[in-house]
Design a protein around this motif. Structure first.
Motif, PDB file in Angstrom:
ATOM      1  N   ILE A  22       0.845  -1.194   0.000  1.00  0.00           N
ATOM      2  CA  ILE A  22       0.000   0.000   0.000  1.00  0.00           C
ATOM      3  C   ILE A  22       0.882   1.246   0.000  1.00  0.00           C
ATOM      4  O   ILE A  22       2.040   1.195   0.388  1.00  0.00           O
ATOM      5  N   SER A  23       0.300   2.346  -0.432  1.00  0.00           N
ATOM      6  CA  SER A  23       1.057   3.588  -0.577  1.00  0.00           C
ATOM      7  C   SER A  23       1.305   4.264   0.771  1.00  0.00           C
ATOM      8  O   SER A  23       0.658   3.956   1.770  1.00  0.00           O
ATOM      9  N   ARG A  24       2.213   5.206   0.749  1.00  0.00           N
ATOM     10  CA  ARG A  24       2.535   5.997   1.940  1.00  0.00           C
ATOM     11  C   ARG A  24       1.290   6.729   2.456  1.00  0.00           C
ATOM     12  O   ARG A  24       1.024   6.756   3.655  1.00  0.00           O
ATOM     13  N   THR A  25       0.519   7.283   1.532  1.00  0.00           N
ATOM     14  CA  THR A  25      -0.699   8.004   1.912  1.00  0.00           C
ATOM     15  C   THR A  25      -1.665   7.082   2.635  1.00  0.00           C
ATOM     16  O   THR A  25      -2.210   7.436   3.686  1.00  0.00           O
ATOM     17  N   VAL A  26      -1.871   5.895   2.101  1.00  0.00           N
ATOM     18  CA  VAL A  26      -2.797   4.934   2.711  1.00  0.00           C
ATOM     19  C   VAL A  26      -2.278   4.483   4.073  1.00  0.00           C
ATOM     20  O   VAL A  26      -3.045   4.382   5.034  1.00  0.00           O
ATOM     21  N   ILE A  27      -0.977   4.245   4.184  1.00  0.00           N
ATOM     22  CA  ILE A  27      -0.386   3.850   5.476  1.00  0.00           C
ATOM     23  C   ILE A  27      -0.734   4.901   6.537  1.00  0.00           C
ATOM     24  O   ILE A  27      -1.227   4.566   7.603  1.00  0.00           O
ATOM     25  N   TYR A  28      -0.473   6.170   6.234  1.00  0.00           N
ATOM     26  CA  TYR A  28      -0.720   7.220   7.218  1.00  0.00           C
ATOM     27  C   TYR A  28      -2.218   7.417   7.484  1.00  0.00           C
ATOM     28  O   TYR A  28      -2.605   7.736   8.609  1.00  0.00           O
ATOM     29  N   GLU A  29      -3.061   7.202   6.485  1.00  0.00           N
ATOM     30  CA  GLU A  29      -4.514   7.258   6.711  1.00  0.00           C
ATOM     31  C   GLU A  29      -4.939   6.171   7.694  1.00  0.00           C
ATOM     32  O   GLU A  29      -5.751   6.414   8.592  1.00  0.00           O
ATOM     33  N   GLN A  30      -4.394   4.975   7.512  1.00  0.00           N
ATOM     34  CA  GLN A  30      -4.736   3.855   8.384  1.00  0.00           C
ATOM     35  C   GLN A  30      -4.218   4.081   9.806  1.00  0.00           C
ATOM     36  O   GLN A  30      -4.885   3.729  10.778  1.00  0.00           O
ATOM     37  N   ILE A  31      -3.056   4.691   9.933  1.00  0.00           N
ATOM     38  CA  ILE A  31      -2.502   5.025  11.256  1.00  0.00           C
ATOM     39  C   ILE A  31      -3.408   6.047  11.941  1.00  0.00           C
ATOM     40  O   ILE A  31      -3.800   5.869  13.098  1.00  0.00           O
ATOM     41  N   ARG A  32      -3.774   7.116  11.218  1.00  0.00           N
ATOM     42  CA  ARG A  32      -4.644   8.158  11.788  1.00  0.00           C
ATOM     43  C   ARG A  32      -6.002   7.597  12.187  1.00  0.00           C
ATOM     44  O   ARG A  32      -6.582   8.015  13.184  1.00  0.00           O
ATOM     45  N   ALA A  33      -6.515   6.644  11.416  1.00  0.00           N
ATOM     46  CA  ALA A  33      -7.821   6.043  11.691  1.00  0.00           C
ATOM     47  C   ALA A  33      -7.755   5.029  12.834  1.00  0.00           C
ATOM     48  O   ALA A  33      -8.780   4.520  13.270  1.00  0.00           O
ATOM     49  N   GLY A  34      -6.536   4.711  13.300  1.00  0.00           N
ATOM     50  CA  GLY A  34      -6.382   3.747  14.385  1.00  0.00           C
ATOM     51  C   GLY A  34      -6.466   2.307  13.931  1.00  0.00           C
ATOM     52  O   GLY A  34      -6.622   1.393  14.744  1.00  0.00           O
TER      53      GLY A  34
END
Length: 65
Positions: A22-34
């Protein structure tokens, strides 16, 4: 004789991106979403190996709905 590659305990974000495809953007979205756990060591954000497995299990559960 068989050799077993040692599994890392903590993965850097680019390594987690590659493991999860998965992309960097998706990784950080998933981190922010918990949805993907991380830890910080100094200024570095790392993904525990267990968090990778938990995230994959979460995706599998969601796909089974």
């Amino acid at each position: 004789m068989t050799t077993v590659a040692a599994r890392k305990a903590l993965w850097k974000i680019p390594e987690a991106m590659e493991l999860l495809s998965i992309s960097r953007t998706v990784i950080y979205e998933q981190i922010r979403a918990g949805r993907l756990r991380t830890v910080k060591c100094g200024r570095t954000r790392l993904v525990p190996d267990g968090a990778i497995a938990e995230y994959v299990a979460l995706l599998e559960r969601e796909a089974g709905r």
